[in-house]
Design a protein around this motif. Structure first.
Motif, PDB file in Angstrom:
ATOM      1  N   PHE A 118      -9.000   2.698  -5.906  1.00 46.75           N
ATOM      2  CA  PHE A 118      -7.802   2.321  -6.651  1.00 46.75           C
ATOM      3  C   PHE A 118      -6.602   3.140  -6.202  1.00 46.75           C
ATOM      4  O   PHE A 118      -5.509   2.592  -5.978  1.00 46.75           O
ATOM      5  N   TRP A 119      -6.772   4.453  -6.057  1.00 40.96           N
ATOM      6  CA  TRP A 119      -5.638   5.284  -5.650  1.00 40.96           C
ATOM      7  C   TRP A 119      -5.318   5.126  -4.178  1.00 40.96           C
ATOM      8  O   TRP A 119      -4.250   5.548  -3.720  1.00 40.96           O
ATOM      9  N   GLY A 120      -6.204   4.478  -3.425  1.00 40.92           N
ATOM     10  CA  GLY A 120      -5.928   4.224  -2.018  1.00 40.92           C
ATOM     11  C   GLY A 120      -4.924   3.111  -1.792  1.00 40.92           C
ATOM     12  O   GLY A 120      -4.435   2.937  -0.675  1.00 40.92           O
ATOM     13  N   ILE A 121      -4.619   2.334  -2.834  1.00 45.78           N
ATOM     14  CA  ILE A 121      -3.670   1.236  -2.652  1.00 45.78           C
ATOM     15  C   ILE A 121      -2.220   1.661  -2.856  1.00 45.78           C
ATOM     16  O   ILE A 121      -1.323   0.838  -2.747  1.00 45.78           O
ATOM     17  N   LEU A 165       2.185  -2.835   4.898  1.00 51.25           N
ATOM     18  CA  LEU A 165       1.233  -1.778   5.245  1.00 51.25           C
ATOM     19  C   LEU A 165      -0.170  -2.094   4.724  1.00 51.25           C
ATOM     20  O   LEU A 165      -0.952  -1.198   4.472  1.00 51.25           O
ATOM     21  N   TRP A 166      -0.503  -3.365   4.580  1.00 54.32           N
ATOM     22  CA  TRP A 166      -1.791  -3.739   4.008  1.00 54.32           C
ATOM     23  C   TRP A 166      -2.946  -3.172   4.814  1.00 54.32           C
ATOM     24  O   TRP A 166      -3.967  -2.793   4.258  1.00 54.32           O
ATOM     25  N   TRP A 167      -2.796  -3.077   6.140  1.00 55.14           N
ATOM     26  CA  TRP A 167      -3.887  -2.569   6.971  1.00 55.14           C
ATOM     27  C   TRP A 167      -4.076  -1.073   6.744  1.00 55.14           C
ATOM     28  O   TRP A 167      -5.199  -0.580   6.724  1.00 55.14           O
ATOM     29  N   VAL A 168      -2.981  -0.335   6.551  1.00 53.63           N
ATOM     30  CA  VAL A 168      -3.093   1.090   6.236  1.00 53.63           C
ATOM     31  C   VAL A 168      -3.735   1.254   4.866  1.00 53.63           C
ATOM     32  O   VAL A 168      -4.610   2.102   4.670  1.00 53.63           O
TER      33      VAL A 168
END
Length: 148
Positions: free
Chosen positions: A98-101, A110-113
């Motif tokens: 969750f916090w990675g989004i 930056l969806w790939w990051v």
């Protein structure tokens, strides 16, 4: 594993107070972030308001839990997690994912990051969840030993 045991404690109130303090600092950090974004740029992404709400709810939850006696906190551990290591690991993995989004808040391109960070956070959360569970269970066994 030793560093996880050092982070954990027999006194669960102390652990909950530390979590409460961390939630409060996270809340203040997001308040400062939103305040600076409102000052220097026009739109503040709605998801930041969601993050700040989640952090505040966690702060309230940790505050409530820190007021409970140590025995009650250990009973909750026994009921919820003592026999459910895999579920505890999955919970930690989901929390880290969750916090990675967060990078997507700044730029949806930056969806790939975001995907890489979320997957890495999920794997790290799963592995750390196992260590956290073992450390907590170590103190839980000590608690059971003192009760006998």
């Amino acid at each position: 594993m030793n560093d996880k045991i050092e982070q954990e404690s027999f006194n669960q109130k102390k652990v909950r107070l530390k979590s409460m303090k961390n939630s409060w600092y996270g809340f203040l950090g997001f308040v400062l972030l939103i305040g600076s974004m409102q000052t220097y740029s026009n739109p503040v992404p709605v998801i930041l308001y969601l993050f700040i709400l989640i952090i505040y709810i966690d702060f309230i939850y940790q505050s409530k839990m820190s007021r409970k006696p140590n025995d009650e906190l250990w009973e909750l551990w026994e009921l919820r997690w003592s026999d459910h290591k895999l579920l505890f690991q999955i919970r930690n993995a989901l929390s880290n994912t969750f916090w990675g989004i967060v990078p997507m808040v700044y730029d949806p391109l930056l969806w790939w990051v975001t995907l890489i960070i979320a997957l890495g956070g999920g794997v790290k959360g799963f592995l750390d969840g196992g260590k956290d569970w073992e450390a907590k269970n170590y103190y839980y066994e000590e608690y059971i030993g003192r009760q006998a």
